[in-house]
Design a protein around this motif. Structure first.
Motif, PDB file in Angstrom:
ATOM      1  N   HIS A  54       7.678   6.618  11.323  1.00 31.47           N
ATOM      2  CA  HIS A  54       6.895   5.417  11.016  1.00 31.47           C
ATOM      3  C   HIS A  54       5.659   5.863  10.260  1.00 31.47           C
ATOM      4  O   HIS A  54       4.882   6.688  10.751  1.00 31.47           O
ATOM      5  N   LEU A  55       5.494   5.320   9.053  1.00 36.73           N
ATOM      6  CA  LEU A  55       4.342   5.663   8.229  1.00 36.73           C
ATOM      7  C   LEU A  55       3.478   4.428   8.068  1.00 36.73           C
ATOM      8  O   LEU A  55       3.931   3.413   7.546  1.00 36.73           O
ATOM      9  N   LYS A  56       2.252   4.517   8.532  1.00 36.04           N
ATOM     10  CA  LYS A  56       1.266   3.458   8.337  1.00 36.04           C
ATOM     11  C   LYS A  56       0.327   3.932   7.237  1.00 36.04           C
ATOM     12  O   LYS A  56      -0.477   4.851   7.455  1.00 36.04           O
ATOM     13  N   PRO A  57       0.451   3.354   6.038  1.00 34.57           N
ATOM     14  CA  PRO A  57      -0.290   3.889   4.887  1.00 34.57           C
ATOM     15  C   PRO A  57      -1.778   4.032   5.148  1.00 34.57           C
ATOM     16  O   PRO A  57      -2.423   3.149   5.713  1.00 34.57           O
ATOM     17  N   ASN A  58      -2.291   5.191   4.756  1.00 37.76           N
ATOM     18  CA  ASN A  58      -3.712   5.508   4.860  1.00 37.76           C
ATOM     19  C   ASN A  58      -4.233   5.448   6.291  1.00 37.76           C
ATOM     20  O   ASN A  58      -5.416   5.225   6.530  1.00 37.76           O
ATOM     21  N   ASP A  59      -3.313   5.645   7.243  1.00 37.63           N
ATOM     22  CA  ASP A  59      -3.708   5.595   8.646  1.00 37.63           C
ATOM     23  C   ASP A  59      -3.082   6.746   9.423  1.00 37.63           C
ATOM     24  O   ASP A  59      -3.784   7.660   9.852  1.00 37.63           O
ATOM     25  N   PRO A 118       0.839  -1.207   0.000  1.00 42.10           N
ATOM     26  CA  PRO A 118       0.000   0.000   0.000  1.00 42.10           C
ATOM     27  C   PRO A 118       0.870   1.253   0.000  1.00 42.10           C
ATOM     28  O   PRO A 118       1.946   1.281   0.584  1.00 42.10           O
ATOM     29  N   THR A 119       0.400   2.255  -0.677  1.00 41.45           N
ATOM     30  CA  THR A 119       1.122   3.520  -0.744  1.00 41.45           C
ATOM     31  C   THR A 119       0.283   4.633  -0.132  1.00 41.45           C
ATOM     32  O   THR A 119      -0.944   4.527  -0.042  1.00 41.45           O
ATOM     33  N   ASP A 120       0.961   5.660   0.293  1.00 40.67           N
ATOM     34  CA  ASP A 120       0.286   6.823   0.867  1.00 40.67           C
ATOM     35  C   ASP A 120       1.105   8.039   0.497  1.00 40.67           C
ATOM     36  O   ASP A 120       1.957   8.498   1.263  1.00 40.67           O
ATOM     37  N   GLY A 144      -3.166  14.556   9.635  1.00 35.98           N
ATOM     38  CA  GLY A 144      -2.499  14.872  10.886  1.00 35.98           C
ATOM     39  C   GLY A 144      -1.175  14.140  10.990  1.00 35.98           C
ATOM     40  O   GLY A 144      -0.896  13.199  10.232  1.00 35.98           O
ATOM     41  N   VAL A 145      -0.356  14.576  11.934  1.00 38.60           N
ATOM     42  CA  VAL A 145       0.930  13.934  12.178  1.00 38.60           C
ATOM     43  C   VAL A 145       1.187  13.937  13.680  1.00 38.60           C
ATOM     44  O   VAL A 145       0.859  14.903  14.381  1.00 38.60           O
ATOM     45  N   LEU A 146       1.728  12.836  14.172  1.00 36.08           N
ATOM     46  CA  LEU A 146       2.098  12.722  15.578  1.00 36.08           C
ATOM     47  C   LEU A 146       3.597  12.964  15.697  1.00 36.08           C
ATOM     48  O   LEU A 146       4.401  12.192  15.162  1.00 36.08           O
ATOM     49  N   LEU A 147       3.970  14.032  16.371  1.00 32.56           N
ATOM     50  CA  LEU A 147       5.370  14.406  16.547  1.00 32.56           C
ATOM     51  C   LEU A 147       5.846  13.944  17.911  1.00 32.56           C
ATOM     52  O   LEU A 147       5.132  14.065  18.913  1.00 32.56           O
ATOM     53  N   LYS A 148       7.058  13.410  17.941  1.00 32.46           N
ATOM     54  CA  LYS A 148       7.627  12.868  19.177  1.00 32.46           C
ATOM     55  C   LYS A 148       9.029  13.422  19.380  1.00 32.46           C
ATOM     56  O   LYS A 148       9.713  13.783  18.423  1.00 32.46           O
ATOM     57  N   SER A 149       9.459  13.455  20.642  1.00 36.49           N
ATOM     58  CA  SER A 149      10.829  13.869  20.931  1.00 36.49           C
ATOM     59  C   SER A 149      11.261  13.278  22.262  1.00 36.49           C
ATOM     60  O   SER A 149      10.476  13.209  23.216  1.00 36.49           O
ATOM     61  N   ASP A 150      12.517  12.834  22.320  1.00 38.06           N
ATOM     62  CA  ASP A 150      13.067  12.283  23.547  1.00 38.06           C
ATOM     63  C   ASP A 150      13.368  13.405  24.540  1.00 38.06           C
ATOM     64  O   ASP A 150      13.998  14.406  24.186  1.00 38.06           O
TER      65      ASP A 150
END
Length: 239
Positions: A48-53, A24-26, A141-147
């Motif tokens: 981490h990219l989960k296509p269409n999710d 699957p592509t996104d 949307g995008v989930l941004l993370k940082s240590d």
């Protein structure tokens, strides 16, 4: 000389191998990831990219505030959803319903543990997570993370970019003990000012569950038709 039947001379035709389904592509989220990588370079530590999710992007602590500015002002992620933290340390108490009341608390707290940081990886016990979205154009949307640095537990504030981060950073400071440099006023929301400890850290004990096991485990009612005395190994008290 015996003659071979036609059945003996026929060879079985192998079944055709199933055609693998295409990956699957996104393109939409792949484009978002490429944009962040282009602007931030080595500051993007994982993704981490989960296509269409969904899409997860982990950036360095030094780039945390810059990431917010890029997300809002350059990439159109103007809608702020939430900001919080996660403690990746496994609970030293296990599941409270299986609490081992006879194990000293100090032994539980001093056990070694492995870091399991989830999507996009991680190198520290605590991580910040924030979700922003483009609700006008791309509807993504995008989930941004940082240590969060283990030695300082301090991160730059997002309040100068997203005003809604004010309350979320206060809650994160109160519940996890993470400081936000530049925040206009870190103060308690839920807890009294003299409260000690950080309730959402994994090593913060829920004392009633440490002292007494979960009632649903020890106070089990007998099933219909079952003798309540079965399995009771305690000796009857003398009359």
């Amino acid at each position: 000389m015996s003659q071979l039947s036609s059945a003996d001379t026929e060879t079985e035709t192998p079944a055709p191998e199933p055609t693998p389904e295409p990956e699957p592509t996104d393109d939409l989220r792949a484009g978002v990831l490429a944009a962040f990588e282009s602007e931030l370079g080595d500051a993007v530590l994982g993704s981490h990219l989960k296509p269409n999710d969904d899409l997860w992007i982990r950036v360095s602590a030094a780039a945390w505030q810059t990431t917010a500015e890029l997300a809002k002002h350059k990439f159109g992620f103007s809608w702020f959803d939430f900001l919080s933290a996660i403690d990746w340390m496994p609970s030293p108490f296990g599941r409270y319903e299986d609490a081992e009341v006879d194990t000293p608390l100090s032994e539980k707290l001093n056990q070694p543990w492995d870091l399991e940081p989830g999507f996009a990886g991680g190198d520290t016990r605590f991580q910040l997570l924030a979700r922003v979205a483009d609700v006008r154009n791309r509807h993504v949307g995008v989930l941004l993370k940082s240590d969060v640095p283990d030695d300082t537990l301090t991160m730059p504030t997002w309040t100068g970019v997203f005003h809604g981060a004010d309350w979320h950073e206060r809650e994160t400071w109160e519940m996890y003990g993470i400081n936000f440099e530049g925040h206009p006023g870190l103060r308690h929301i839920y807890l009294p000012s003299e409260f000690e400890g950080f309730p959402l850290r994994k090593d913060y004990p829920l004392l009633p569950r440490v002292v007494k096991p979960w009632p649903g485990i020890v106070d089990v009612e007998p099933m219909p038709g079952e003798d309540p005395s079965e399995g009771d190994e305690e000796e009857a008290l003398p009359e």
